[in-house]
Enzyme design. Structure first.
Site, mmCIF file in Angstrom:
data_model
loop_
_atom_site.group_PDB
_atom_site.id
_atom_site.type_symbol
_atom_site.label_atom_id
_atom_site.label_comp_id
_atom_site.label_asym_id
_atom_site.label_seq_id
_atom_site.Cartn_x
_atom_site.Cartn_y
_atom_site.Cartn_z
ATOM 1 N N ASN A 113 0.841 -1.204 0.000
ATOM 2 C CA ASN A 113 0.000 0.000 0.000
ATOM 3 C C ASN A 113 0.872 1.247 0.000
ATOM 4 O O ASN A 113 2.011 1.227 0.467
ATOM 5 C CB ASN A 113 -0.881 0.007 1.258
ATOM 6 C CG ASN A 113 -1.853 1.179 1.279
ATOM 7 O OD1 ASN A 113 -2.454 1.523 0.256
ATOM 8 N ND2 ASN A 113 -2.024 1.792 2.437
ATOM 9 N N HIS A 115 0.612 5.170 1.469
ATOM 10 C CA HIS A 115 -0.177 5.992 2.387
ATOM 11 C C HIS A 115 0.467 7.380 2.464
ATOM 12 O O HIS A 115 1.689 7.493 2.598
ATOM 13 C CB HIS A 115 -0.220 5.340 3.771
ATOM 14 C CG HIS A 115 -1.039 6.125 4.743
ATOM 15 N ND1 HIS A 115 -2.421 6.158 4.691
ATOM 16 C CD2 HIS A 115 -0.681 6.945 5.769
ATOM 17 C CE1 HIS A 115 -2.866 6.950 5.645
ATOM 18 N NE2 HIS A 115 -1.837 7.441 6.314
ATOM 19 N N SER A 142 4.504 6.908 2.513
ATOM 20 C CA SER A 142 5.136 5.631 2.855
ATOM 21 C C SER A 142 4.565 4.524 1.975
ATOM 22 O O SER A 142 3.352 4.457 1.771
ATOM 23 C CB SER A 142 4.842 5.254 4.310
ATOM 24 O OG SER A 142 5.178 6.298 5.197
ATOM 25 N N ASP A 151 -3.385 0.898 7.800
ATOM 26 C CA ASP A 151 -2.195 1.715 7.520
ATOM 27 C C ASP A 151 -1.025 1.344 8.433
ATOM 28 O O ASP A 151 -0.343 2.213 9.004
ATOM 29 C CB ASP A 151 -2.520 3.210 7.636
ATOM 30 C CG ASP A 151 -3.563 3.646 6.635
ATOM 31 O OD1 ASP A 151 -3.585 3.076 5.526
ATOM 32 O OD2 ASP A 151 -4.379 4.526 6.957
HETATM 33 C C1 GAR Z 1 -2.911 8.906 -2.755
HETATM 34 O O1 GAR Z 1 -2.485 10.122 -2.190
HETATM 35 C C2 GAR Z 1 -2.668 7.758 -1.790
HETATM 36 O O2 GAR Z 1 -1.489 7.911 -1.035
HETATM 37 C C3 GAR Z 1 -3.889 7.833 -0.916
HETATM 38 O O3 GAR Z 1 -4.938 8.120 -1.801
HETATM 39 C C4 GAR Z 1 -4.430 8.875 -2.909
HETATM 40 C C5 GAR Z 1 -4.868 8.184 -4.185
HETATM 41 O O4 GAR Z 1 -4.543 8.959 -5.314
HETATM 42 N N1 GAR Z 1 -4.105 6.605 -0.206
HETATM 43 C C6 GAR Z 1 -4.582 6.525 1.034
HETATM 44 O O5 GAR Z 1 -4.956 7.504 1.667
HETATM 45 C C7 GAR Z 1 -4.660 5.117 1.613
HETATM 46 N N2 GAR Z 1 -4.869 5.137 3.027
HETATM 47 P P1 GAR Z 1 -4.499 8.291 -6.763
HETATM 48 O O6 GAR Z 1 -5.846 7.570 -6.966
HETATM 49 O O7 GAR Z 1 -4.368 9.454 -7.692
HETATM 50 O O8 GAR Z 1 -3.340 7.346 -6.814
#
Ligand code: GAR
Length: 197
Positions: A113, A115, A142, A151
């Site tokens: 994942n 995060h 991360s 997470d």
């Molecule tokens: C990203 O910033 C990712 O780190 C976050 O969602 C966004 C997705 O953007 N993920 C989380 O918060 C997971 N807990 P994307 O769809 O443009 O890749």
């Protein structure tokens, strides 16, 4: 199959925009990541990232969580679909679902994942605003192995940005996202290197 074709198979799970998914596909296309994307799967039929994956001739699947009575049955259907693509790694890229312990255990050491915080700080949502409110000087993203805790799990790589005095959650998020797009392909390549050793 040609001799030089990458053997590490990725299945990427998305829920929305899919910009991290895109950065992984672009890194592969630019020979910066030695892997192939076997499929992109979304739990939302309207996830914008699906269109980009299709434009790259990558198989896409939708498993709409709303069609399932509970978390367990959704996760089981999702795992069945993932396993048809026989991945080495399952890559969560903005996949906004809490996963059952059964699902996580099924993919032990294979479920990755990204995060948007410097874990173990700021698990959960609204990470950028929370980092600002806490007066953090540094923030970031991360990539980690997924365990049953939200997470949580061993960190593979992190990227840092400075928090500026005039940052809003939006400006900080944009700067972190830029880093995410470098970080995720690099972290996956690190796993590929270990696997090939
Ligand atoms: C990203 O910033 C990712 O780190 C976050 O969602 C966004 C997705 O953007 N993920 C989380 O918060 C997971 N807990 P994307 O769809 O443009 O890749």
């Amino acid at each position: 199959m040609s001799v030089n074709e990458p053997t590490t198979r990725l299945v990427i799970l998305i829920s929305g925009r899919g910009s991290n998914m895109r950065s992984i596909i672009e890194a592969i296309n630019h020979q910066q990541l030695d892997a192939r994307v076997a499929a992109v799967i979304s739990n939302r039929p309207d996830a914008a990232g699906l269109e980009y994956a299709s434009s790259q001739s990558i198989p896409t699947k939708i498993i709409d969580h709303k069609a399932f009575a509970d978390r367990e049955s959704f996760d089981r259907a999702l795992a069945q679909q993932i396993d048809e693509f026989n991945p080495d790694y399952v890559i969560l890229a903005g996949f906004m679902r809490i996963l059952t312990a059964e699902f996580v255990e099924h993919y032990q050491n294979k479920l990755i994942n990204i995060h948007p915080s410097l874990l173990p700080k700021f698990k959960g949502l609204d990470t950028h605003q929370r980092a600002i409110d806490a007066g953090e000087k540094e923030h970031g993203a991360s990539v980690h192995f997924v365990t049953a805790e939200l997470d949580d799990g061993p960190v593979i790589m992190q990227a840092k940005v400075q928090v500026m005095p005039d940052d809003s959650a939006q400006t900080l998020a944009a700067r972190v996202l830029e880093q995410e797009h470098q970080l995720y392909p690099a972290a996956i390549q690190k796993l590929v290197n270990v696997k090939q050793d």
